[in-house]
Design a protein around this motif. Structure first.
Motif, PDB file in Angstrom:
ATOM      1  N   ARG A  69     -36.044  51.448  38.977  1.00 13.12           N
ATOM      2  CA  ARG A  69     -34.894  50.705  39.505  1.00 13.12           C
ATOM      3  C   ARG A  69     -33.713  51.594  39.857  1.00 13.12           C
ATOM      4  NH1 ARG A  69     -35.060  44.929  37.954  1.00 13.12           N
ATOM      5  NH2 ARG A  69     -37.197  44.588  37.278  1.00 13.12           N
ATOM      6  N   ALA A  70     -33.899  52.886  39.793  1.00 12.56           N
ATOM      7  CA  ALA A  70     -32.809  53.809  40.106  1.00 12.56           C
ATOM      8  C   ALA A  70     -32.489  53.776  41.599  1.00 12.56           C
ATOM      9  CB  ALA A  70     -33.210  55.232  39.691  1.00 12.56           C
ATOM     10  N   PRO A  71     -31.245  54.007  41.972  1.00 12.19           N
ATOM     11  CA  PRO A  71     -30.898  54.035  43.391  1.00 12.19           C
ATOM     12  C   PRO A  71     -31.576  55.201  44.096  1.00 12.19           C
ATOM     13  CG  PRO A  71     -28.988  54.595  42.032  1.00 12.19           C
ATOM     14  CD  PRO A  71     -30.089  54.244  41.103  1.00 12.19           C
ATOM     15  N   VAL A  72     -31.814  55.029  45.372  1.00  9.35           N
ATOM     16  CA  VAL A  72     -32.423  56.067  46.207  1.00  9.35           C
ATOM     17  C   VAL A  72     -31.337  56.584  47.144  1.00  9.35           C
ATOM     18  CG1 VAL A  72     -34.140  56.540  47.986  1.00  9.35           C
ATOM     19  CG2 VAL A  72     -34.695  55.011  46.092  1.00  9.35           C
ATOM     20  N   ARG A  73     -31.242  57.891  47.260  1.00  7.07           N
ATOM     21  CA  ARG A  73     -30.250  58.502  48.138  1.00  7.07           C
ATOM     22  C   ARG A  73     -30.975  59.411  49.111  1.00  7.07           C
ATOM     23  NH1 ARG A  73     -26.034  63.066  47.112  1.00  7.07           N
ATOM     24  NH2 ARG A  73     -27.582  63.674  45.565  1.00  7.07           N
ATOM     25  N   VAL A  74     -30.783  59.200  50.390  1.00  7.67           N
ATOM     26  CA  VAL A  74     -31.360  60.060  51.411  1.00  7.67           C
ATOM     27  C   VAL A  74     -30.437  61.251  51.588  1.00  7.67           C
ATOM     28  CG1 VAL A  74     -32.089  60.229  53.808  1.00  7.67           C
ATOM     29  CG2 VAL A  74     -32.468  58.107  52.544  1.00  7.67           C
ATOM     30  N   LEU A  75     -30.971  62.432  51.403  1.00  7.33           N
ATOM     31  CA  LEU A  75     -30.139  63.625  51.438  1.00  7.33           C
ATOM     32  C   LEU A  75     -29.848  64.117  52.850  1.00  7.33           C
ATOM     33  CD1 LEU A  75     -31.720  65.519  48.432  1.00  7.33           C
ATOM     34  CD2 LEU A  75     -29.651  64.119  48.479  1.00  7.33           C
ATOM     35  N   ARG A  76     -30.818  64.106  53.715  1.00  2.22           N
ATOM     36  CA  ARG A  76     -30.644  64.514  55.113  1.00  2.22           C
ATOM     37  C   ARG A  76     -31.580  63.712  55.965  1.00  2.22           C
ATOM     38  NH1 ARG A  76     -26.311  67.085  54.970  1.00  2.22           N
ATOM     39  NH2 ARG A  76     -26.163  69.124  54.056  1.00  2.22           N
TER      40      ARG A  76
END
Length: 76
Positions: A69-76
């Motif tokens: 359930r952790a947030p997903v962050r797109v780095l590039r």
């Protein structure tokens, strides 16, 4: 002529996805996007992810499911 595997049931496909070792450990599972659409259906697949609180991203014909359930962050 190649032998094709027996068709998989929709519920069986979803069960296999969430029963994968990576899913059980909160890891990442990768599947072909076209296979998800053909076997399970995109709406049904997304509903299953929503029920479990998982996130998914799609790129180059693959769907990557983050089995936590952790947030997903797109780095590039």
């Amino acid at each position: 002529m190649t032998d094709r595997p027996a068709p998989i049931r929709l519920d069986q496909c979803l069960t296999q996805l969430v029963a994968a070792r990576a899913a059980a450990q909160g890891g990442v599972v990768r599947r072909r996007t076209c296979a998800i659409g053909q076997i399970v259906g995109n709406e049904r697949f997304l509903a299953k992810l929503d029920r479990r609180g998982f996130r998914a991203v799609e790129n180059a014909g693959r769907t990557v499911v983050f089995c936590n359930r952790a947030p997903v962050r797109v780095l590039r």
